[in-house]
Design a protein around this motif. Structure first.
Motif, PDB file in Angstrom:
ATOM      1  N   TYR A  40       0.858  -1.181   0.000  1.00 44.83           N
ATOM      2  CA  TYR A  40       0.000   0.000   0.000  1.00 44.83           C
ATOM      3  C   TYR A  40       0.894   1.230   0.000  1.00 44.83           C
ATOM      4  O   TYR A  40       1.851   1.326   0.764  1.00 44.83           O
ATOM      5  N   THR A  41       0.620   2.160  -0.887  1.00 49.04           N
ATOM      6  CA  THR A  41       1.382   3.404  -0.942  1.00 49.04           C
ATOM      7  C   THR A  41       0.475   4.512  -1.463  1.00 49.04           C
ATOM      8  O   THR A  41      -0.717   4.311  -1.645  1.00 49.04           O
ATOM      9  N   PHE A  42       1.042   5.668  -1.668  1.00 48.28           N
ATOM     10  CA  PHE A  42       0.297   6.791  -2.225  1.00 48.28           C
ATOM     11  C   PHE A  42       0.790   7.084  -3.636  1.00 48.28           C
ATOM     12  O   PHE A  42       1.951   6.860  -3.962  1.00 48.28           O
ATOM     13  N   LYS A  43      -0.115   7.572  -4.486  1.00 43.48           N
ATOM     14  CA  LYS A  43       0.205   7.878  -5.874  1.00 43.48           C
ATOM     15  C   LYS A  43       1.234   9.002  -5.940  1.00 43.48           C
ATOM     16  O   LYS A  43       1.150   9.982  -5.201  1.00 43.48           O
ATOM     17  N   ARG A  44       2.223   8.834  -6.841  1.00 44.03           N
ATOM     18  CA  ARG A  44       3.270   9.839  -7.006  1.00 44.03           C
ATOM     19  C   ARG A  44       3.097  10.552  -8.340  1.00 44.03           C
ATOM     20  O   ARG A  44       2.466  10.033  -9.255  1.00 44.03           O
ATOM     21  N   ASN A  45       3.685  11.748  -8.467  1.00 41.95           N
ATOM     22  CA  ASN A  45       3.571  12.497  -9.718  1.00 41.95           C
ATOM     23  C   ASN A  45       4.462  11.888 -10.799  1.00 41.95           C
ATOM     24  O   ASN A  45       5.236  10.969 -10.544  1.00 41.95           O
ATOM     25  N   SER A  46       4.370  12.396 -12.028  1.00 42.79           N
ATOM     26  CA  SER A  46       5.040  11.774 -13.173  1.00 42.79           C
ATOM     27  C   SER A  46       6.567  11.786 -13.068  1.00 42.79           C
ATOM     28  O   SER A  46       7.221  10.873 -13.546  1.00 42.79           O
ATOM     29  N   ASP A  47       7.162  12.798 -12.431  1.00 43.79           N
ATOM     30  CA  ASP A  47       8.624  12.812 -12.300  1.00 43.79           C
ATOM     31  C   ASP A  47       9.085  12.247 -10.956  1.00 43.79           C
ATOM     32  O   ASP A  47      10.267  12.317 -10.619  1.00 43.79           O
ATOM     33  N   ASN A  48       8.169  11.670 -10.186  1.00 47.56           N
ATOM     34  CA  ASN A  48       8.455  10.940  -8.945  1.00 47.56           C
ATOM     35  C   ASN A  48       9.147  11.804  -7.882  1.00 47.56           C
ATOM     36  O   ASN A  48       9.979  11.326  -7.128  1.00 47.56           O
ATOM     37  N   THR A  49       8.776  13.068  -7.815  1.00 48.51           N
ATOM     38  CA  THR A  49       9.385  13.958  -6.824  1.00 48.51           C
ATOM     39  C   THR A  49       8.471  14.242  -5.642  1.00 48.51           C
ATOM     40  O   THR A  49       8.934  14.729  -4.620  1.00 48.51           O
ATOM     41  N   ASP A  50       7.188  13.957  -5.790  1.00 47.49           N
ATOM     42  CA  ASP A  50       6.247  14.254  -4.710  1.00 47.49           C
ATOM     43  C   ASP A  50       4.998  13.393  -4.887  1.00 47.49           C
ATOM     44  O   ASP A  50       4.821  12.730  -5.895  1.00 47.49           O
ATOM     45  N   PHE A  51       4.141  13.421  -3.881  1.00 46.45           N
ATOM     46  CA  PHE A  51       2.884  12.682  -3.930  1.00 46.45           C
ATOM     47  C   PHE A  51       1.804  13.524  -4.574  1.00 46.45           C
ATOM     48  O   PHE A  51       1.774  14.745  -4.433  1.00 46.45           O
ATOM     49  N   VAL A  52       0.873  12.868  -5.276  1.00 50.64           N
ATOM     50  CA  VAL A  52      -0.296  13.528  -5.841  1.00 50.64           C
ATOM     51  C   VAL A  52      -1.348  13.578  -4.742  1.00 50.64           C
ATOM     52  O   VAL A  52      -1.576  12.597  -4.038  1.00 50.64           O
ATOM     53  N   THR A  53      -1.980  14.739  -4.583  1.00 50.73           N
ATOM     54  CA  THR A  53      -2.995  14.889  -3.546  1.00 50.73           C
ATOM     55  C   THR A  53      -4.316  15.331  -4.158  1.00 50.73           C
ATOM     56  O   THR A  53      -4.355  15.822  -5.287  1.00 50.73           O
ATOM     57  N   THR A  54      -5.374  15.165  -3.413  1.00 52.06           N
ATOM     58  CA  THR A  54      -6.704  15.517  -3.905  1.00 52.06           C
ATOM     59  C   THR A  54      -6.942  17.019  -3.940  1.00 52.06           C
ATOM     60  O   THR A  54      -7.766  17.497  -4.704  1.00 52.06           O
ATOM     61  N   ASP A  55      -6.197  17.770  -3.104  1.00 48.56           N
ATOM     62  CA  ASP A  55      -6.403  19.217  -3.041  1.00 48.56           C
ATOM     63  C   ASP A  55      -5.241  20.025  -3.639  1.00 48.56           C
ATOM     64  O   ASP A  55      -5.249  21.244  -3.584  1.00 48.56           O
ATOM     65  N   GLY A  56      -4.232  19.369  -4.197  1.00 47.42           N
ATOM     66  CA  GLY A  56      -3.107  20.067  -4.816  1.00 47.42           C
ATOM     67  C   GLY A  56      -2.086  20.599  -3.827  1.00 47.42           C
ATOM     68  O   GLY A  56      -1.113  21.220  -4.227  1.00 47.42           O
ATOM     69  N   GLN A  57      -2.295  20.408  -2.553  1.00 49.79           N
ATOM     70  CA  GLN A  57      -1.371  20.863  -1.510  1.00 49.79           C
ATOM     71  C   GLN A  57      -0.381  19.745  -1.175  1.00 49.79           C
ATOM     72  O   GLN A  57      -0.472  18.643  -1.680  1.00 49.79           O
ATOM     73  N   SER A  58       0.562  20.052  -0.300  1.00 47.24           N
ATOM     74  CA  SER A  58       1.480  19.016   0.186  1.00 47.24           C
ATOM     75  C   SER A  58       0.697  17.966   0.960  1.00 47.24           C
ATOM     76  O   SER A  58      -0.352  18.251   1.530  1.00 47.24           O
ATOM     77  N   LYS A 109      -0.622  15.739   3.813  1.00 47.22           N
ATOM     78  CA  LYS A 109      -0.771  15.982   5.246  1.00 47.22           C
ATOM     79  C   LYS A 109      -0.147  14.833   6.037  1.00 47.22           C
ATOM     80  O   LYS A 109       0.021  13.731   5.519  1.00 47.22           O
ATOM     81  N   SER A 110       0.176  15.084   7.283  1.00 43.50           N
ATOM     82  CA  SER A 110       0.845  14.074   8.104  1.00 43.50           C
ATOM     83  C   SER A 110      -0.012  12.821   8.316  1.00 43.50           C
ATOM     84  O   SER A 110       0.519  11.725   8.462  1.00 43.50           O
ATOM     85  N   ASP A 111      -1.333  12.965   8.292  1.00 39.61           N
ATOM     86  CA  ASP A 111      -2.182  11.788   8.432  1.00 39.61           C
ATOM     87  C   ASP A 111      -2.558  11.174   7.082  1.00 39.61           C
ATOM     88  O   ASP A 111      -3.208  10.140   7.025  1.00 39.61           O
ATOM     89  N   GLY A 112      -2.149  11.801   5.969  1.00 35.46           N
ATOM     90  CA  GLY A 112      -2.359  11.253   4.631  1.00 35.46           C
ATOM     91  C   GLY A 112      -3.783  11.315   4.119  1.00 35.46           C
ATOM     92  O   GLY A 112      -4.101  10.671   3.129  1.00 35.46           O
ATOM     93  N   ASN A 113      -4.636  12.122   4.741  1.00 36.52           N
ATOM     94  CA  ASN A 113      -6.043  12.121   4.334  1.00 36.52           C
ATOM     95  C   ASN A 113      -6.295  12.835   3.007  1.00 36.52           C
ATOM     96  O   ASN A 113      -7.381  12.741   2.459  1.00 36.52           O
ATOM     97  N   ASN A 114      -5.320  13.550   2.463  1.00 37.55           N
ATOM     98  CA  ASN A 114      -5.501  14.178   1.152  1.00 37.55           C
ATOM     99  C   ASN A 114      -4.704  13.448   0.056  1.00 37.55           C
ATOM    100  O   ASN A 114      -4.628  13.903  -1.071  1.00 37.55           O
ATOM    101  N   ALA A 115      -4.139  12.298   0.379  1.00 36.49           N
ATOM    102  CA  ALA A 115      -3.366  11.517  -0.588  1.00 36.49           C
ATOM    103  C   ALA A 115      -4.274  10.564  -1.354  1.00 36.49           C
ATOM    104  O   ALA A 115      -5.394  10.270  -0.929  1.00 36.49           O
ATOM    105  N   ILE A 116      -3.783  10.068  -2.485  1.00 33.71           N
ATOM    106  CA  ILE A 116      -4.529   9.119  -3.303  1.00 33.71           C
ATOM    107  C   ILE A 116      -3.905   7.740  -3.097  1.00 33.71           C
ATOM    108  O   ILE A 116      -2.763   7.505  -3.487  1.00 33.71           O
TER     109      ILE A 116
END
Length: 69
Positions: A21-39, A41-48
């Protein structure tokens, strides 16, 4: 002296392992994709969430020798 060749998984059988289980990453693999476009969150509730299947097969050749005294 004996020389041997050992090939593990010669027919490349796949065995299904536990999915990761992991979170979706962006195309250049530098950060996670989120539902709100922000960084993310520590609890991961905005991650995909994403499940990564673990069904790879490996081919492991081994060459060696045995010397007996």
């Amino acid at each position: 002296m004996d020389l041997y060749l050992d090939i593990q998984n010669l027919f490349r059988f796949s065995s299904e392992g536990i999915s990761n289980y992991t979170f979706k990453r962006n195309s250049d693999n530098t950060d996670f994709v989120t539902t709100d476009g922000q960084s993310i969150k520590s609890d991961g509730n905005n991650a995909i969430p994403v499940l990564l299947n673990n069904d790879n097969s490996t081919f492991v050749p081994t060459i060696g020798f045995i010397m007996e005294f």
